[in-house]
Design a protein around this motif. Sequence first.
Motif, PDB file in Angstrom:
ATOM      1  N   VAL A 238     -15.474  -2.360  -1.157  1.00 24.22           N
ATOM      2  CA  VAL A 238     -14.084  -2.413  -0.687  1.00 24.22           C
ATOM      3  C   VAL A 238     -14.067  -3.001   0.711  1.00 24.22           C
ATOM      4  CG1 VAL A 238     -12.008  -1.091  -0.165  1.00 24.22           C
ATOM      5  CG2 VAL A 238     -13.416  -0.481  -2.151  1.00 24.22           C
ATOM      6  N   GLY A 239     -13.257  -4.035   0.892  1.00 23.00           N
ATOM      7  CA  GLY A 239     -13.253  -4.790   2.130  1.00 23.00           C
ATOM      8  C   GLY A 239     -12.451  -4.157   3.250  1.00 23.00           C
ATOM      9  N   GLY A 240     -12.534  -4.795   4.412  1.00 20.83           N
ATOM     10  CA  GLY A 240     -11.820  -4.352   5.601  1.00 20.83           C
ATOM     11  C   GLY A 240     -12.683  -3.625   6.599  1.00 20.83           C
ATOM     12  N   GLY A 241     -13.873  -3.219   6.186  1.00 23.49           N
ATOM     13  CA  GLY A 241     -14.722  -2.413   7.049  1.00 23.49           C
ATOM     14  C   GLY A 241     -15.572  -3.197   8.022  1.00 23.49           C
ATOM     15  N   PHE A 242     -15.542  -4.531   7.945  1.00 27.53           N
ATOM     16  CA  PHE A 242     -16.287  -5.348   8.891  1.00 27.53           C
ATOM     17  C   PHE A 242     -15.374  -6.080   9.869  1.00 27.53           C
ATOM     18  CE2 PHE A 242     -19.753  -4.949   5.795  1.00 27.53           C
ATOM     19  CZ  PHE A 242     -20.799  -4.670   6.663  1.00 27.53           C
ATOM     20  N   GLY A 243     -14.086  -5.776   9.806  1.00 23.25           N
ATOM     21  CA  GLY A 243     -13.147  -6.422  10.713  1.00 23.25           C
ATOM     22  C   GLY A 243     -11.756  -5.885  10.459  1.00 23.25           C
ATOM     23  N   GLY A 244     -10.840  -6.202  11.328  1.00 19.46           N
ATOM     24  CA  GLY A 244      -9.478  -5.716  11.157  1.00 19.46           C
ATOM     25  C   GLY A 244      -9.360  -4.245  11.476  1.00 19.46           C
TER      26      GLY A 244
ATOM     27  N   GLY B 148       0.811  -1.212   0.000  1.00 19.95           N
ATOM     28  CA  GLY B 148       0.000   0.000   0.000  1.00 19.95           C
ATOM     29  C   GLY B 148       0.844   1.261   0.000  1.00 19.95           C
ATOM     30  N   GLU B 149       1.902   1.266   0.798  1.00 24.63           N
ATOM     31  CA  GLU B 149       2.799   2.418   0.844  1.00 24.63           C
ATOM     32  C   GLU B 149       3.583   2.547  -0.465  1.00 24.63           C
ATOM     33  OE1 GLU B 149       1.199   1.425   4.397  1.00 24.63           O
ATOM     34  OE2 GLU B 149       2.649   0.092   3.408  1.00 24.63           O
ATOM     35  N   PHE B 150       3.878   1.413  -1.095  1.00 23.98           N
ATOM     36  CA  PHE B 150       4.520   1.471  -2.409  1.00 23.98           C
ATOM     37  C   PHE B 150       3.650   2.230  -3.395  1.00 23.98           C
ATOM     38  CE2 PHE B 150       4.547  -0.301  -6.700  1.00 23.98           C
ATOM     39  CZ  PHE B 150       5.842  -0.003  -7.095  1.00 23.98           C
ATOM     40  N   GLU B 151       2.343   1.973  -3.385  1.00 26.92           N
ATOM     41  CA  GLU B 151       1.450   2.676  -4.309  1.00 26.92           C
ATOM     42  C   GLU B 151       1.430   4.169  -4.020  1.00 26.92           C
ATOM     43  OE1 GLU B 151      -0.044   1.601  -7.008  1.00 26.92           O
ATOM     44  OE2 GLU B 151       0.768  -0.403  -6.749  1.00 26.92           O
ATOM     45  N   GLN B 152       1.650   4.549  -2.760  1.00 26.55           N
ATOM     46  CA  GLN B 152       1.752   5.974  -2.445  1.00 26.55           C
ATOM     47  C   GLN B 152       3.067   6.554  -2.928  1.00 26.55           C
ATOM     48  OE1 GLN B 152       0.715   5.452   1.827  1.00 26.55           O
ATOM     49  NE2 GLN B 152      -0.702   7.143   1.488  1.00 26.55           N
TER      50      GLN B 152
ATOM     51  N   GLY C  84     -13.327  -5.856  -3.589  1.00 26.08           N
ATOM     52  CA  GLY C  84     -11.877  -5.895  -3.503  1.00 26.08           C
ATOM     53  C   GLY C  84     -11.359  -5.962  -2.084  1.00 26.08           C
ATOM     54  N   SER C  85     -10.247  -6.670  -1.888  1.00 24.22           N
ATOM     55  CA  SER C  85      -9.559  -6.761  -0.606  1.00 24.22           C
ATOM     56  C   SER C  85     -10.490  -7.238   0.507  1.00 24.22           C
ATOM     57  CB  SER C  85      -8.933  -5.415  -0.229  1.00 24.22           C
ATOM     58  OG  SER C  85      -7.985  -5.011  -1.185  1.00 24.22           O
ATOM     59  N   THR C  86     -11.239  -8.292   0.233  1.00 24.56           N
ATOM     60  CA  THR C  86     -12.196  -8.774   1.226  1.00 24.56           C
ATOM     61  C   THR C  86     -11.530  -9.680   2.260  1.00 24.56           C
ATOM     62  OG1 THR C  86     -12.822 -10.734  -0.069  1.00 24.56           O
ATOM     63  CG2 THR C  86     -14.071  -8.703  -0.449  1.00 24.56           C
ATOM     64  N   TRP C  87     -12.013  -9.572   3.480  1.00 20.27           N
ATOM     65  CA  TRP C  87     -11.668 -10.466   4.564  1.00 20.27           C
ATOM     66  C   TRP C  87     -12.855 -11.403   4.788  1.00 20.27           C
ATOM     67  CZ3 TRP C  87      -7.094  -9.842   7.724  1.00 20.27           C
ATOM     68  CH2 TRP C  87      -6.261  -8.809   7.282  1.00 20.27           C
ATOM     69  N   THR C  88     -12.679 -12.384   5.654  1.00 11.75           N
ATOM     70  CA  THR C  88     -13.754 -13.332   5.920  1.00 11.75           C
ATOM     71  C   THR C  88     -15.030 -12.626   6.341  1.00 11.75           C
ATOM     72  OG1 THR C  88     -12.176 -15.055   6.571  1.00 11.75           O
ATOM     73  CG2 THR C  88     -14.443 -15.308   7.317  1.00 11.75           C
TER      74      THR C  88
ATOM     75  N   ASN D 199      -8.076   0.337   0.143  1.00  9.02           N
ATOM     76  CA  ASN D 199      -7.980   1.491  -0.747  1.00  9.02           C
ATOM     77  C   ASN D 199      -9.267   1.698  -1.545  1.00  9.02           C
ATOM     78  OD1 ASN D 199      -7.250   3.478  -2.561  1.00  9.02           O
ATOM     79  ND2 ASN D 199      -5.267   2.578  -3.043  1.00  9.02           N
ATOM     80  N   ILE D 200     -10.059   2.680  -1.162  1.00  9.76           N
ATOM     81  CA  ILE D 200     -11.297   2.971  -1.879  1.00  9.76           C
ATOM     82  C   ILE D 200     -11.062   3.880  -3.080  1.00  9.76           C
ATOM     83  CG2 ILE D 200     -12.699   2.657   0.189  1.00  9.76           C
ATOM     84  CD1 ILE D 200     -12.935   5.679   0.417  1.00  9.76           C
ATOM     85  N   LEU D 201      -9.903   4.511  -3.151  1.00  6.20           N
ATOM     86  CA  LEU D 201      -9.623   5.425  -4.262  1.00  6.20           C
ATOM     87  C   LEU D 201      -9.477   4.674  -5.568  1.00  6.20           C
ATOM     88  CD1 LEU D 201      -6.984   7.729  -2.514  1.00  6.20           C
ATOM     89  CD2 LEU D 201      -9.475   7.903  -2.503  1.00  6.20           C
ATOM     90  N   GLU D 202      -8.928   3.456  -5.509  1.00  6.67           N
ATOM     91  CA  GLU D 202      -8.766   2.650  -6.718  1.00  6.67           C
ATOM     92  C   GLU D 202     -10.107   2.392  -7.399  1.00  6.67           C
ATOM     93  OE1 GLU D 202      -4.849  -0.070  -5.658  1.00  6.67           O
ATOM     94  OE2 GLU D 202      -6.843  -0.803  -5.108  1.00  6.67           O
TER      95      GLU D 202
END
Length: 422
Positions: free
Chosen positions: A323-329, A61-65, A236-240, A334-337
């Motif tokens: 865009v995943g990650g919002g239900f855990g973790g 992620g930081e690489f993309e920045q 994208g980028s989904t968790w369980t 990255n929602i900008l993509e």
Amino acid sequence: MGQLLYTIFTRLYPLFARLLGLFNPKAAKWVAGRNRVFNRLQQAFAAEKRPVIWVHCASLGEFEQGRPVMEALKQSHPQCAVLLTFFSPSGYEVQQHYAQADYVYYLPMDSPRNAARFLAITRPVLILFIKYEFWYYYLQAARKQQVPLLLVSGMFREQQPFFKWYGSFHRSMLGCFTHFFVQTPAAAGLLKHIGVTNVTVSGDTRFDRVLQIAQRPRHIDGIEDFCGGLPVLVAGSTWTDDDEELDHYVNTHPGSRFIIAPHDIGEARLRECEQLYKHAIRYSAYLALLQKGESAAAGTNTLIIDNIGMLSRLYQYATICYVGGGFGGDGIHNILEAAVYHKPVVFGPVYDKYIEGVEMIEAGGALSVPDALHLEAAFERLLSDQQFYNETATAAGEYVASKAGATGMVLQYVQEKRLLTS
């Protein structure tokens, strides 16, 4: 005390990584990538005469920045060599052959000896750390050798040790930076409160990166055939936790197409997705069928992406982006993509640490949902209310476009301060 605890941490971390590596592939790669790294650096840089720009990223992620800044510096200063380092395997393993960097390595673990040796071998004339990397001994070595050091797309929060009564050790690291380019006025205000004023509010270079990607769209084999002109949800980028919120809607809508890109593509995680999504096929298997002139089984409506690196281009095929990650973790990815393609963006309830999530909701380009019922209601409204869909999609794209320009600010500073030879 802070330095002592930090030193203990940096010495114990490799030991834990070796133990974990016995049964964790990612930890094993972390260890293997640093094996004899100084010997390899010594051989690579023995004949290097060009000025070296060192860019360090924690992970992918930081690489993309950092990428738009690296590419801009490479273009404006072609006489320089770019050294790219990563801390995490998830960055290095994907980008070890990145064409715009002359050298790509894992960063040796922080210590006084390693930091001094690393800088002695690579001899950088400019150092860029991306977002929130703070390695005490590397920073001290850069200051001692008077190498200009920039923090790019920095993000600071009140909860960080820099701003606590016990944070003197962490605050000492900030004094090593020549200049800070931060994402928000709030971050700049926090730094100013502790006496750090060499700060520019530049915004986030990720906006520049996703705009670059969208301006150069690339076809992905098989995706258009799979979509077949039907409504498409790209998740994208989904968790369980994300997949468990999505699976009912996906399994009960055979007339739509769903592309699921899990954050982790380990075999166990892919099998989990196959169990949750009842009418799914892996992307690699789907491509194999196409190459044989065959098609997926009747009723297949879900494609599970089993590779890394194509998500940012997958969103172009979406009707709606999740865009995943919002239900855990720790929160959303990255929602900008997704938004850069003028697509409505939906995500779970954990997004408050991500300024782009907050701002995009305020701009009307994104929806946050607390559970599966509200998730399905959001999808249905977007698909049934064309005006609402158009307004949300337009707001998402306009939000991203309005935030461009951070890369240019960094480049302008480098040029005005003559940090690199012309």
